[in-house]
Scaffold this motif. Structure first.
Motif, PDB file in Angstrom:
ATOM      1  N   SER A  95      55.610 -39.679   1.600  1.00 23.57           N
ATOM      2  CA  SER A  95      55.908 -40.979   1.000  1.00 23.57           C
ATOM      3  C   SER A  95      57.338 -41.057   0.447  1.00 23.57           C
TER       4      SER A  95
ATOM      5  N   PRO B 132      56.242 -45.864  -5.169  1.00 28.38           N
ATOM      6  CA  PRO B 132      56.113 -46.683  -3.956  1.00 28.38           C
ATOM      7  C   PRO B 132      55.407 -47.985  -4.302  1.00 28.38           C
TER       8      PRO B 132
ATOM      9  N   PRO C  49      40.273 -36.290   4.928  1.00 29.66           N
ATOM     10  CA  PRO C  49      40.695 -36.258   3.522  1.00 29.66           C
ATOM     11  C   PRO C  49      41.038 -37.680   3.074  1.00 29.66           C
ATOM     12  N   PHE C  50      40.544 -38.077   1.911  1.00 29.98           N
ATOM     13  CA  PHE C  50      40.703 -39.462   1.448  1.00 29.98           C
ATOM     14  C   PHE C  50      41.292 -39.418   0.038  1.00 29.98           C
TER      15      PHE C  50
ATOM     16  N   LYS D 154      44.630 -49.615   4.511  1.00 27.31           N
ATOM     17  CA  LYS D 154      45.016 -50.937   4.010  1.00 27.31           C
ATOM     18  C   LYS D 154      46.121 -51.581   4.837  1.00 27.31           C
TER      19      LYS D 154
ATOM     20  N   ASN E 119      40.497 -34.469  10.539  1.00 24.80           N
ATOM     21  CA  ASN E 119      41.078 -35.779  10.876  1.00 24.80           C
ATOM     22  C   ASN E 119      41.374 -35.912  12.370  1.00 24.80           C
TER      23      ASN E 119
ATOM     24  N   SER F 194      52.686 -48.934  -3.263  1.00 28.40           N
ATOM     25  CA  SER F 194      51.249 -48.634  -3.384  1.00 28.40           C
ATOM     26  C   SER F 194      50.943 -47.814  -4.636  1.00 28.40           C
TER      27      SER F 194
ATOM     28  N   HIS G 249      58.533 -43.572   6.236  1.00 28.26           N
ATOM     29  CA  HIS G 249      57.660 -43.099   5.158  1.00 28.26           C
ATOM     30  C   HIS G 249      56.183 -43.501   5.300  1.00 28.26           C
TER      31      HIS G 249
ATOM     32  N   GLY H 278      48.204 -36.249  -3.429  1.00 31.50           N
ATOM     33  CA  GLY H 278      47.903 -35.591  -2.152  1.00 31.50           C
ATOM     34  C   GLY H 278      48.297 -36.482  -0.984  1.00 31.50           C
TER      35      GLY H 278
ATOM     36  N   ALA I  44      50.882 -35.710   1.964  1.00 33.19           N
ATOM     37  CA  ALA I  44      50.338 -35.657   3.334  1.00 33.19           C
ATOM     38  C   ALA I  44      50.982 -36.693   4.236  1.00 33.19           C
TER      39      ALA I  44
ATOM     40  N   GLY J  43      44.969 -29.319   7.283  1.00 38.69           N
ATOM     41  CA  GLY J  43      44.306 -28.749   6.115  1.00 38.69           C
ATOM     42  C   GLY J  43      44.229 -29.778   5.005  1.00 38.69           C
ATOM     43  N   VAL J  44      43.576 -29.374   3.915  1.00 41.24           N
ATOM     44  CA  VAL J  44      43.429 -30.269   2.762  1.00 41.24           C
ATOM     45  C   VAL J  44      44.268 -29.708   1.618  1.00 41.24           C
ATOM     46  N   ILE J  45      45.223 -30.497   1.148  1.00 38.76           N
ATOM     47  CA  ILE J  45      46.069 -30.060   0.029  1.00 38.76           C
ATOM     48  C   ILE J  45      45.217 -30.117  -1.240  1.00 38.76           C
TER      49      ILE J  45
ATOM     50  N   THR K  78      47.575 -41.563  -4.201  1.00 37.98           N
ATOM     51  CA  THR K  78      47.429 -40.287  -4.912  1.00 37.98           C
ATOM     52  C   THR K  78      48.546 -39.306  -4.531  1.00 37.98           C
TER      53      THR K  78
ATOM     54  N   LEU L 147      39.039 -37.084  -2.715  1.00 33.93           N
ATOM     55  CA  LEU L 147      39.567 -36.051  -3.622  1.00 33.93           C
ATOM     56  C   LEU L 147      39.705 -36.512  -5.064  1.00 33.93           C
TER      57      LEU L 147
ATOM     58  N   TRP M 164      43.735 -55.996  -1.253  1.00 38.81           N
ATOM     59  CA  TRP M 164      44.553 -55.046  -2.011  1.00 38.81           C
ATOM     60  C   TRP M 164      44.263 -55.142  -3.511  1.00 38.81           C
TER      61      TRP M 164
HETATM   62  C1  FAD Z   1      50.515 -52.311  -0.086  1.00 34.68           C
HETATM   63  C2  FAD Z   1      51.033 -50.988   0.321  1.00 34.68           C
HETATM   64  C3  FAD Z   1      52.302 -50.599  -0.048  1.00 34.68           C
HETATM   65  C4  FAD Z   1      52.788 -49.353   0.348  1.00 34.68           C
HETATM   66  N1  FAD Z   1      54.027 -48.971  -0.071  1.00 34.68           N
HETATM   67  C5  FAD Z   1      54.498 -47.754   0.262  1.00 34.68           C
HETATM   68  C6  FAD Z   1      55.782 -47.328  -0.190  1.00 34.68           C
HETATM   69  O1  FAD Z   1      56.484 -48.042  -0.901  1.00 34.68           O
HETATM   70  N2  FAD Z   1      56.197 -46.084   0.168  1.00 34.68           N
HETATM   71  C7  FAD Z   1      55.411 -45.253   0.918  1.00 34.68           C
HETATM   72  O2  FAD Z   1      55.824 -44.145   1.188  1.00 34.68           O
HETATM   73  N3  FAD Z   1      54.210 -45.645   1.378  1.00 34.68           N
HETATM   74  C8  FAD Z   1      53.727 -46.856   1.063  1.00 34.68           C
HETATM   75  N4  FAD Z   1      52.493 -47.246   1.500  1.00 34.68           N
HETATM   76  C9  FAD Z   1      51.703 -46.339   2.348  1.00 34.68           C
HETATM   77  C10 FAD Z   1      50.760 -45.422   1.549  1.00 34.68           C
HETATM   78  O3  FAD Z   1      50.578 -45.866   0.242  1.00 34.68           O
HETATM   79  C11 FAD Z   1      51.317 -44.032   1.531  1.00 34.68           C
HETATM   80  O4  FAD Z   1      51.206 -43.500   2.844  1.00 34.68           O
HETATM   81  C12 FAD Z   1      50.638 -43.052   0.572  1.00 34.68           C
HETATM   82  O5  FAD Z   1      51.330 -41.828   0.664  1.00 34.68           O
HETATM   83  C13 FAD Z   1      49.180 -42.819   0.868  1.00 34.68           C
HETATM   84  O6  FAD Z   1      48.578 -42.212  -0.267  1.00 34.68           O
HETATM   85  P1  FAD Z   1      46.998 -42.260  -0.460  1.00 34.68           P
HETATM   86  O7  FAD Z   1      46.667 -41.409  -1.623  1.00 34.68           O
HETATM   87  O8  FAD Z   1      46.497 -43.635  -0.488  1.00 34.68           O
HETATM   88  O9  FAD Z   1      46.532 -41.522   0.855  1.00 34.68           O
HETATM   89  P2  FAD Z   1      45.418 -41.938   1.885  1.00 34.68           P
HETATM   90  O10 FAD Z   1      45.707 -43.270   2.457  1.00 34.68           O
HETATM   91  O11 FAD Z   1      44.090 -41.720   1.290  1.00 34.68           O
HETATM   92  O12 FAD Z   1      45.704 -40.824   2.999  1.00 34.68           O
HETATM   93  C14 FAD Z   1      46.881 -40.859   3.770  1.00 34.68           C
HETATM   94  C15 FAD Z   1      46.794 -39.734   4.811  1.00 34.68           C
HETATM   95  O13 FAD Z   1      46.880 -38.473   4.160  1.00 34.68           O
HETATM   96  C16 FAD Z   1      45.674 -37.731   4.310  1.00 34.68           C
HETATM   97  N5  FAD Z   1      45.401 -37.135   2.996  1.00 34.68           N
HETATM   98  C17 FAD Z   1      45.173 -37.770   1.818  1.00 34.68           C
HETATM   99  N6  FAD Z   1      45.028 -36.861   0.833  1.00 34.68           N
HETATM  100  C18 FAD Z   1      45.160 -35.640   1.400  1.00 34.68           C
HETATM  101  C19 FAD Z   1      45.114 -34.306   0.902  1.00 34.68           C
HETATM  102  N7  FAD Z   1      44.898 -34.016  -0.384  1.00 34.68           N
HETATM  103  N8  FAD Z   1      45.290 -33.280   1.784  1.00 34.68           N
HETATM  104  C20 FAD Z   1      45.519 -33.527   3.095  1.00 34.68           C
HETATM  105  N9  FAD Z   1      45.577 -34.766   3.615  1.00 34.68           N
HETATM  106  C21 FAD Z   1      45.406 -35.807   2.772  1.00 34.68           C
HETATM  107  C22 FAD Z   1      44.633 -38.728   4.765  1.00 34.68           C
HETATM  108  O14 FAD Z   1      43.627 -38.122   5.559  1.00 34.68           O
HETATM  109  C23 FAD Z   1      45.469 -39.721   5.559  1.00 34.68           C
HETATM  110  O15 FAD Z   1      45.707 -39.263   6.868  1.00 34.68           O
HETATM  111  C24 FAD Z   1      51.986 -48.500   1.136  1.00 34.68           C
HETATM  112  C25 FAD Z   1      50.694 -48.895   1.498  1.00 34.68           C
HETATM  113  C26 FAD Z   1      50.227 -50.143   1.105  1.00 34.68           C
HETATM  114  C27 FAD Z   1      48.847 -50.549   1.496  1.00 34.68           C
END
Ligand code: FAD
Length: 518
Positions: A209, A193, A125-126, A80, A512, A195, A475, A202, A206, A262-264, A200, A151, A6
């Motif tokens: 959160s 959050p 989507p990442f 993660k 996906n 994280s 969430h 998006g 998606a 879809g992709v936001i 991000t 993205l 992490w």
């Molecule tokens: C240490 C840790 C702590 C965390 N704490 C929290 C917390 O407090 N609260 C919480 O809600 N979550 C938490 N999470 C979970 C995670 O951070 C959330 O789910 C967050 O919303 C993911 O965002 P990301 O940008 O990393 O998305 P990613 O992990 O990159 O993607 C998440 C999903 O959304 C899709 N996606 C991403 N971007 C788009 C887009 N633009 N359009 C369409 N689909 C898309 C991806 O394909 C995937 O399926 C935590 C995770 C970790 C590892």
């Protein structure tokens, strides 16, 4: 971001000696015999995409934005969760995409989706890559390859409407960058959050959160007033008023859709004025039950603090609510109540009166300040625990207040049954008038196959949550890991509806695949 752990490797945390002793004596944790893999030693399959397809992708985004090198592929492998990290530490890159593609605009995303649909290439989507439910692993069945659609280049504050208090932002913005851009205008999203450092906008939308200050600012899906979504079948523009009576709200179909529909590519979000004052303080309750009753009173009758969380007896004793004080050995149950706004004195006093009336003992600002300082540091501790031979993972659910004790017991029992004698800690950190979330942290000694060991425990917990009437996620989302439980939650007709939506927006099944839709 560390590729097999992490965050910023410079912030790695040493385990305090008392925690090592606790792990050894209480849980029987022993250091793993095999050291963690290096980036170079991660095993990847050869790139499956033909040159013709890579050239077509490069024709849209430019050659520099199509990457097939080892490091890019490793860095876009899975998310993660603890099993994700354990697999990477073991050098298992079997879920790596064939290529990483970085579009710079909505039109480029739309064009990429058309090419991938024609060529039968899965698109993941990442965002920040912080998914903890397997949301970044596509199934290859019936497809000719997988690309990660990173993205990160979609990172602009597009416009501000300070009259309506909304901001239009691009999905690849990481939360701290979004806060910096809005902060220049005295504004905030209020979405924090754990994280926060890497996730991000998006990804927040998606995966629906919820941040640590959800009581005050709302969940992320509460902040979304409009969004633009690219699909292989065309573009959706959703949301033209704060609320609407015009039929079902299709925005809700996109929120939580985890890249499967879809992709936001753009989000119009509600913003708030950055708070002038922030005060976080601690309270002690005799039991989790008493503390829950106090949180419920605040959620139902007010005043609701901006941050409100309650640790159970075990989490309080271990000190996980305040990672800087880990191993602290406190007793009772710790509540953190935080107030943010232009002026907080009045609300703080009223909330304090409620907490005191319901049995709370004020601990002053010290626990609140310690929580604030340590609020993003627990994930760094996880890396040290994994290296020491312990599995540590989190899971969460939510339920109505009347059912919360049953849900709490069911999850604990399932974990104890599956893992022997793990350490199970819990907190409530998102409250509503009608119920709350339960967030569990589990620590156990790794056996010979810790990925399989956790998979068994997770299966037992998922079944227990369904059986006890909770939701499979408050969430974290569905991803691959919660698909079966999600199917049980929405029922056979619900599953058919999800499949029908998917078939209309993504007839080639490239978005996906294997995520969300049972
Ligand atoms: C240490 C840790 C702590 C965390 N704490 C929290 C917390 O407090 N609260 C919480 O809600 N979550 C938490 N999470 C979970 C995670 O951070 C959330 O789910 C967050 O919303 C993911 O965002 P990301 O940008 O990393 O998305 P990613 O992990 O990159 O993607 C998440 C999903 O959304 C899709 N996606 C991403 N971007 C788009 C887009 N633009 N359009 C369409 N689909 C898309 C991806 O394909 C995937 O399926 C935590 C995770 C970790 C590892």
């Amino acid at each position: 971001m560390h590729w097999s752990g992490w965050g910023d490797p410079a912030k790695a945390r040493e385990l305090p000696e008392q925690v090592r002793t606790l792990l050894r004596d209480l849980l029987g944790v022993r250091e793993p015999a095999v050291p963690a893999a290096t980036m170079e030693s991660v095993r990847l399959a050869p790139v499956a995409l033909p040159e013709r397809v890579l050239a077509a992708l490069a024709g849209i985004v430019g050659e520099a934005h199509v990457r097939t090198d080892h490091e890019a592929r490793v860095r876009h492998t899975r998310g993660k969760s603890t099993p994700d990290l354990l697999r990477m530490r073991a050098g298992d890159g079997s879920d790596a995409p064939d290529a990483v593609v970085l579009p710079g605009s909505h039109d480029e995303v739309a064009a990429l989706l058309r090419v991938c649909a024609d060529e039968r290439v899965a698109v993941v989507p990442f965002g920040g890559g912080t998914s903890v439910v397997g949301g970044l692993v596509a199934s290859r069945a019936g497809l000719d390859g997988v690309v990660a659609l990173d993205l990160q280049r979609l990172d602009r504050l597009v416009s501000l409407d300070t009259e309506s208090m909304t901001a239009t932002l691009e999905p690849g913005l990481r939360a701290p960058d979004a806060e910096r851009l809005l902060g220049e205008h005295g504004l905030t999203l209020g979405h924090f959050p754990q994280s926060y450092e890497y996730a991000t906008l998006g990804g927040f939308a998606a995966a629906r959160s919820s941040g640590q200050a959800s009581a005050g600012y709302g969940r992320f899906d509460d902040l979304v007033v409009a969004l633009t979504v690219a699909t292989p079948e065309g573009t959706l523009e959703l949301g033209r008023a704060p609320r609407s009576g015009a039929g079902p709200d299709l925005r809700q179909l996109v929120l939580g859709s985890e890249g499967a529909f879809g992709v936001i590519t753009s989000l119009r979000l509600r913003v708030r004025r950055a708070p002038a004052e922030r005060v976080y303080e601690g309270w002690r309750f005799g039991s989790f039950q008493e503390g829950s009753a106090a949180l419920r009173a605040l959620a139902q009758d007010g005043p609701l603090p901006t941050v409100l969380r309650l640790s159970d007896e075990t989490e309080t004793m271990i000190g996980l609510a305040r990672p800087d004080a880990i191993g602290g050995g406190d007793t009772g149950c710790l509540v953190i109540a935080g107030h943010e706004g232009a002026s907080v004195a009045g609300r703080r006093e009223q909330a304090a009166a409620v907490l005191e009336r319901l049995g709370g003992v004020p601990l002053g600002p010290e626990p609140g300040t310690a929580w604030e300082h340590g609020r993003f540091s627990a994930p760094y501790l996880r890396d040290s625990l994994l290296a020491a031979g312990a599995t540590v993972e989190t899971l969460e659910t939510a339920g109505f207040w009347s059912n919360l004790p049953r849900l709490y017991d069911a999850v604990r029992l399932a974990l104890l049954g599956a893992l022997g004698s793990p350490l199970v800690m819990c907190h409530i950190s998102h409250v509503y008038e009608t119920g709350a979330s339960l967030y569990f942290t589990v620590v156990t000694a790794q056996d010979g196959d810790p990925v399989e060991q956790w998979a068994r425990a997770k299966e037992a917990v998922n079944a227990a949550i369904v059986e006890a009437g909770g939701t499979i996620s408050h969430h974290h989302g569905v991803g691959r890991d919660h698909r079966q439980a999600y199917a049980a939650e929405v029922g056979p007709l619900g599953v058919e509806i999800l499949r029908a939506v998917k078939a209309r927006l993504d007839p080639a099944g490239i978005l996906n695949p294997g995520v969300l839709v049972p």
